[in-house]
Design a protein around this motif. Structure first.
Motif, PDB file in Angstrom:
ATOM      1  N   ARG A  59       0.820  -1.213   0.000  1.00  0.00           N
ATOM      2  CA  ARG A  59       0.000   0.000   0.000  1.00  0.00           C
ATOM      3  C   ARG A  59       0.855   1.265   0.000  1.00  0.00           C
ATOM      4  NH1 ARG A  59      -3.197   3.469   3.631  1.00  0.00           N
ATOM      5  NH2 ARG A  59      -5.223   3.803   2.671  1.00  0.00           N
ATOM      6  N   HIS A  60       1.920   1.289   0.807  1.00  0.00           N
ATOM      7  CA  HIS A  60       2.724   2.512   0.867  1.00  0.00           C
ATOM      8  C   HIS A  60       3.428   2.771  -0.459  1.00  0.00           C
ATOM      9  CE1 HIS A  60       6.070  -0.299   1.728  1.00  0.00           C
ATOM     10  NE2 HIS A  60       6.895   0.687   1.437  1.00  0.00           N
ATOM     11  N   VAL A  61       3.707   1.726  -1.209  1.00  0.00           N
ATOM     12  CA  VAL A  61       4.324   1.888  -2.526  1.00  0.00           C
ATOM     13  C   VAL A  61       3.287   2.414  -3.521  1.00  0.00           C
ATOM     14  CG1 VAL A  61       5.522   0.700  -4.408  1.00  0.00           C
ATOM     15  CG2 VAL A  61       6.000   0.075  -2.026  1.00  0.00           C
ATOM     16  N   ARG A  62       2.075   1.895  -3.461  1.00  0.00           N
ATOM     17  CA  ARG A  62       1.020   2.353  -4.373  1.00  0.00           C
ATOM     18  C   ARG A  62       0.664   3.821  -4.135  1.00  0.00           C
ATOM     19  NH1 ARG A  62      -1.410  -2.474  -2.659  1.00  0.00           N
ATOM     20  NH2 ARG A  62      -3.023  -1.314  -1.562  1.00  0.00           N
ATOM     21  N   LEU A  63       0.717   4.262  -2.873  1.00  0.00           N
ATOM     22  CA  LEU A  63       0.327   5.630  -2.555  1.00  0.00           C
ATOM     23  C   LEU A  63       1.412   6.643  -2.886  1.00  0.00           C
ATOM     24  CD1 LEU A  63      -1.498   5.212   0.894  1.00  0.00           C
ATOM     25  CD2 LEU A  63      -2.524   5.504  -1.365  1.00  0.00           C
ATOM     26  N   ALA A  64       2.653   6.217  -2.927  1.00  0.00           N
ATOM     27  CA  ALA A  64       3.762   7.155  -3.144  1.00  0.00           C
ATOM     28  C   ALA A  64       3.919   7.493  -4.628  1.00  0.00           C
ATOM     29  CB  ALA A  64       5.054   6.561  -2.606  1.00  0.00           C
ATOM     30  N   PRO A  65       4.245   8.743  -4.925  1.00  0.00           N
ATOM     31  CA  PRO A  65       4.476   9.120  -6.326  1.00  0.00           C
ATOM     32  C   PRO A  65       5.683   8.420  -6.933  1.00  0.00           C
ATOM     33  CG  PRO A  65       4.167  11.063  -4.936  1.00  0.00           C
ATOM     34  CD  PRO A  65       4.333   9.900  -4.028  1.00  0.00           C
ATOM     35  N   VAL A  66       6.683   8.123  -6.102  1.00  0.00           N
ATOM     36  CA  VAL A  66       7.898   7.485  -6.594  1.00  0.00           C
ATOM     37  C   VAL A  66       8.423   6.550  -5.510  1.00  0.00           C
ATOM     38  CG1 VAL A  66       9.355   9.389  -5.780  1.00  0.00           C
ATOM     39  CG2 VAL A  66      10.196   7.893  -7.590  1.00  0.00           C
ATOM     40  N   ALA A  67       8.975   5.422  -5.935  1.00  0.00           N
ATOM     41  CA  ALA A  67       9.473   4.432  -4.981  1.00  0.00           C
ATOM     42  C   ALA A  67      10.744   3.790  -5.520  1.00  0.00           C
ATOM     43  CB  ALA A  67       8.417   3.360  -4.715  1.00  0.00           C
ATOM     44  N   ALA A  68      11.605   3.347  -4.603  1.00  0.00           N
ATOM     45  CA  ALA A  68      12.873   2.741  -4.986  1.00  0.00           C
ATOM     46  C   ALA A  68      13.029   1.389  -4.308  1.00  0.00           C
ATOM     47  CB  ALA A  68      14.045   3.645  -4.601  1.00  0.00           C
ATOM     48  N   ARG A  69      13.489   0.416  -5.066  1.00  0.00           N
ATOM     49  CA  ARG A  69      13.754  -0.904  -4.495  1.00  0.00           C
ATOM     50  C   ARG A  69      14.984  -0.821  -3.596  1.00  0.00           C
ATOM     51  NH1 ARG A  69      17.199  -5.178  -5.461  1.00  0.00           N
ATOM     52  NH2 ARG A  69      16.372  -7.248  -4.888  1.00  0.00           N
ATOM     53  N   LEU A  70      14.859  -1.401  -2.385  1.00  0.00           N
ATOM     54  CA  LEU A  70      15.969  -1.392  -1.433  1.00  0.00           C
ATOM     55  C   LEU A  70      16.703  -2.717  -1.379  1.00  0.00           C
ATOM     56  CD1 LEU A  70      14.250   0.498   1.530  1.00  0.00           C
ATOM     57  CD2 LEU A  70      15.771   1.445  -0.221  1.00  0.00           C
ATOM     58  N   GLY A  71      16.011  -3.829  -1.718  1.00  0.00           N
ATOM     59  CA  GLY A  71      16.667  -5.124  -1.651  1.00  0.00           C
ATOM     60  C   GLY A  71      15.682  -6.244  -1.455  1.00  0.00           C
ATOM     61  N   PRO A  72      16.177  -7.458  -1.172  1.00  0.00           N
ATOM     62  CA  PRO A  72      15.318  -8.625  -0.956  1.00  0.00           C
ATOM     63  C   PRO A  72      14.426  -8.469   0.274  1.00  0.00           C
ATOM     64  CG  PRO A  72      17.586  -9.277  -1.388  1.00  0.00           C
ATOM     65  CD  PRO A  72      17.603  -7.793  -1.147  1.00  0.00           C
ATOM     66  N   ALA A  73      13.538  -9.457   0.460  1.00  0.00           N
ATOM     67  CA  ALA A  73      12.529  -9.382   1.519  1.00  0.00           C
ATOM     68  C   ALA A  73      13.089  -9.251   2.934  1.00  0.00           C
ATOM     69  CB  ALA A  73      11.603 -10.592   1.430  1.00  0.00           C
ATOM     70  N   PRO A  74      14.102 -10.016   3.331  1.00  0.00           N
ATOM     71  CA  PRO A  74      14.584  -9.883   4.714  1.00  0.00           C
ATOM     72  C   PRO A  74      14.970  -8.444   5.032  1.00  0.00           C
ATOM     73  CG  PRO A  74      15.519 -11.841   3.704  1.00  0.00           C
ATOM     74  CD  PRO A  74      14.826 -11.090   2.609  1.00  0.00           C
ATOM     75  N   SER A  75      14.544  -7.948   6.183  1.00  0.00           N
ATOM     76  CA  SER A  75      14.764  -6.538   6.508  1.00  0.00           C
ATOM     77  C   SER A  75      16.246  -6.178   6.568  1.00  0.00           C
ATOM     78  CB  SER A  75      14.080  -6.193   7.837  1.00  0.00           C
ATOM     79  OG  SER A  75      14.537  -7.036   8.879  1.00  0.00           O
ATOM     80  N   ALA A  76      17.095  -7.133   6.949  1.00  0.00           N
ATOM     81  CA  ALA A  76      18.531  -6.851   7.011  1.00  0.00           C
ATOM     82  C   ALA A  76      19.085  -6.467   5.649  1.00  0.00           C
ATOM     83  CB  ALA A  76      19.280  -8.061   7.562  1.00  0.00           C
ATOM     84  N   GLN A  77      18.429  -6.913   4.573  1.00  0.00           N
ATOM     85  CA  GLN A  77      18.899  -6.632   3.222  1.00  0.00           C
ATOM     86  C   GLN A  77      18.096  -5.530   2.537  1.00  0.00           C
ATOM     87  OE1 GLN A  77      19.499 -10.388   0.963  1.00  0.00           O
ATOM     88  NE2 GLN A  77      19.117 -11.421   2.909  1.00  0.00           N
ATOM     89  N   SER A  78      17.143  -4.947   3.252  1.00  0.00           N
ATOM     90  CA  SER A  78      16.300  -3.925   2.617  1.00  0.00           C
ATOM     91  C   SER A  78      16.062  -2.749   3.562  1.00  0.00           C
ATOM     92  CB  SER A  78      14.978  -4.539   2.158  1.00  0.00           C
ATOM     93  OG  SER A  78      14.348  -5.270   3.208  1.00  0.00           O
TER      94      SER A  78
END
Length: 657
Positions: free
Chosen positions: A41-60
């Motif tokens: 949802r937060h990605v859909r609502l934002a005008p622009v978004a950037a990929r940070l990494g894989p699913a595990p939070s340590a990598q994103s």
């Protein structure tokens, strides 16, 4: 305002919440996301978004380099960390500022000093502030921790020094018999990157009260009154309210507020902070300083009329404090419920999966992290939304919360909404007598017998029949005319509108649809009395009232998911397969990460022995032997990601009769 474009280094409902303030203030936003959140949802609502990494939070979401690089690449001039993840990480704050970006939060040195419970406690002891009895030193050496436990005596609490939000706290009433210490270290290390633990004497029946402060970084500090967060389960807050319940003496509240302001002034505090205290019959004790925005900040907003995210952004922009102390007022009472993806009927086990439908009360403030169709990932915290209500006083607010829960539901996963209603309607909670251990010891918060009664069966049957009518444009006999209806009634007078077989946990019932009008129906089972039900469709959800109990239903191809007065029940329209013989395979019940193996190949195990520990949604789940025998094969390794149903261990069953 100095900030023109803000990078939100978080996810879920807090990212969506920050966006709302930015939109109102004319600030552009950008967000980051992991692979698991690519369609969140937060990605859909934002005008622009950037990929940070894989699913595990340590990598994103914990990848500092990726976050700062994304903020710079997208032309942002500031970073808001939200709460959790990197919000109390001094290295991250310093990295953001070193990159020429504004960090929306305290100075890195303040975070470093107060974000670690051990250093914070040491600082408060030096300032002659009452703290919880116990040492101020932390360690991740099990032997040292065991020695401190022996010195302090029981009961004790193990607290992650780098932790927050109640995550990883462990209470020991008696000397540990298993790997309780090692498990607490693992949880702290996995959650915060630091397994160090503090050992403190457990305060038996405390209240948890906190004070919201803001500082401008130039020595000026104001407070926005107090909050109470005593209703906790396993030290994780469930219900928060502002102001604190009236059973906390006003004199103590005034002293805590004054102490929080003095402490913030001594730190030359900048931006938002929360001083947390515990209160018992002997007074109050400093607990910690949360150097960030709190999950429960909406209740303060509701009673003060202030937007705390706006305050953060204005202070970060160098505008100073938006108001002076005398102009800040507190009116009415507000209560927030954290909506978790977890099943209270199954030991509060985390619940991941696809959300098929949602209903949210239109009269409440709903801070949402998902919509219908979204997937709840096992990789992150199970909080998916927050319900916030106001009232003229505390009793009014509690009643409004119960009503808001009745008018809200999430389908496809289990949630704690029904538990919230039972909690807010409990006599001890209404009387303001609950302390932080109330949920863990209270009886009656969940029904002992969850077998559905006739009213629930009837609501499920009606929902299935109504869903089929809507899908097909009406049953054949209704579309064929009055003559056929009369013929059917003559053939089956006890069910003139049809019959329907339903199954719940293998138990079959045959429903008879006796009558149906616009918005109501009558259903009976076997020789039971007819049950009258009211209903109405709300999109994909059918809702109604049955014998005074509110129900919501979402129908699918093979059955119906029913929320009946806060209980989540599933009914099938096809008979269940016959139970298989007890399987020698030990499977993961949900997706997650293997954090410990408690057995080796060749070990003899008894039915119920712990074999594997899988962490999902920040909760450790123990996987036990389904039968007695010998471990024949270990099919997983520590730190391995596993999916639901994946075989973890194979058992060679005992052959002795």
């Amino acid at each position: 305002m100095k900030i023109r474009k803000l990078f939100i280094a978080n996810r879920g409902e807090i990212a969506c919440r920050i966006m709302r303030s930015c939109q109102r203030l004319g600030i552009e936003v950008a967000v980051g996301y992991s692979d698991a959140d690519a369609e969140a949802r937060h990605v859909r609502l934002a005008p622009v978004a950037a990929r940070l990494g894989p699913a595990p939070s340590a990598q994103s979401y914990l990848n500092q380099e990726a976050i700062v690089d994304a903020a710079l690449r997208l032309g942002c001039d500031a970073v808001h960390p939200g709460y959790g993840f990197l919000s109390e990480n001094a290295d991250f704050a310093a990295r953001v500022e070193a990159a020429g970006l504004i960090f929306v939060g305290p100075r890195p040195e303040t975070i470093n000093r107060m974000g670690d419970k051990s250093r914070a406690k040491t600082a408060m002891i030096a300032a002659n502030v009452a703290t919880v009895p116990g040492g101020a030193e932390a360690s991740e050496d099990p032997d040292r921790i065991a020695g401190w436990i022996a010195e302090i005596g029981f009961p004790v609490m193990l607290k992650p020094a780098a932790g927050g939000g109640g995550k990883g706290m462990v209470v020991l009433e008696v000397p540990p018999k298993g790997d309780e210490i090692a498990s607490a270290i693992r949880t702290a290390r996995a959650s915060f990157g630091d397994g160090s633990l503090l050992v403190e004497r457990l305060i038996r029946s405390p209240r948890h009260v906190e004070v919201q402060i803001f500082g401008d970084g130039s020595g000026n500090v104001v407070h926005l009154f107090d909050r109470e967060c005593s209703l906790q389960r396993r030290h994780q807050k469930v219900i928060e309210e502002a102001p604190a319940a009236s059973h906390v003496p006003q004199a103590i509240r005034d002293e805590m507020i004054a102490a929080a302001v003095r402490g913030a002034e001594a730190l030359n505090y900048r931006n938002a902070g929360t001083f947390e205290f515990i209160v018992d019959e002997n007074g109050y004790y400093f607990l910690e300083v949360n150097t960030r925005l709190q999950v429960e900040h909406p209740v303060t907003e509701e009673v003060t009329g202030q937007d705390l995210v706006e305050w953060q952004l204005r202070i970060a922009s160098g505008e100073g404090l938006p108001m002076v102390q005398d102009d800040i007022t507190c009116t009415g009472h507000a209560i927030e419920a954290r909506v978790y993806a977890e099943d209270p009927l199954d030991g509060f086990r985390p619940s991941s999966g696809r959300v098929t439908a949602t209903i949210w009360d239109s009269t409440a403030r709903c801070d949402l992290g998902l919509d219908a169709g979204d997937y709840v990932s096992p990789f992150y915290d199970p909080m998916i939304a927050k319900l916030i209500v106001r009232g003229a006083d505390r009793q009014d607010a509690l009643a409004n919360m119960c009503a808001a829960v009745d008018r809200s539901n999430v389908f496809g996963i289990a949630t704690n909404l029904g538990f919230v209603k039972r909690l807010c309607s409990h006599p001890a909670v209404i009387a303001g007598e609950a302390d932080t251990r109330f949920i863990d010891r209270a009886e009656g918060l969940m029904p002992a017998d969850v077998t559905p009664q006739d009213t629930a069966w009837a609501a499920a049957a009606l929902a299935v029949m109504q869903s089929r009518i809507s899908a097909r444009g009406g049953p054949l006999w209704e579309r064929a005319g009055a003559e056929l209806v009369l013929d059917r009634a003559a053939l089956d007078p006890s069910a003139p509108l049809g019959r329907l077989a339903l199954y719940h946990k293998g138990k079959p019932r045959l429903a008879q649809l006796v009558a149906r009008q616009e918005g109501s129906a009558t259903v009976s089972f076997d020789e039971g009395s007819p049950v009258h039900i009211t209903f109405a469709a709300q999109g994909a959800v059918i809702s109604g009232n049955c014998a005074g109990q509110v129900w919501h239903a979402h129908c699918q191809r093979t059955g119906v998911e029913l929320d009946f007065d806060g209980l989540r029940l599933e009914f099938n329209t096809i008979p269940p397969a016959r139970d298989a013989d007890l399987s020698p395979t030990c499977k993961s019940p949900l997706p997650g990460v293997v954090v410990a193996l408690a057995a080796s190949v060749g070990d003899s195990v008894r039915q119920g022995d712990v074999l594997v520990v899988v962490e999902a949604m920040k909760m450790e789940n123990t996987i036990v032997a389904p039968l007695s025998g010998t471990v024949a094969e270990i099919c997983c390794t520590v730190d391995q990601q596993v999916v639901a149903g994946q075989v973890l261990v194979e058992i060679a069953p005992d052959t002795e009769g």
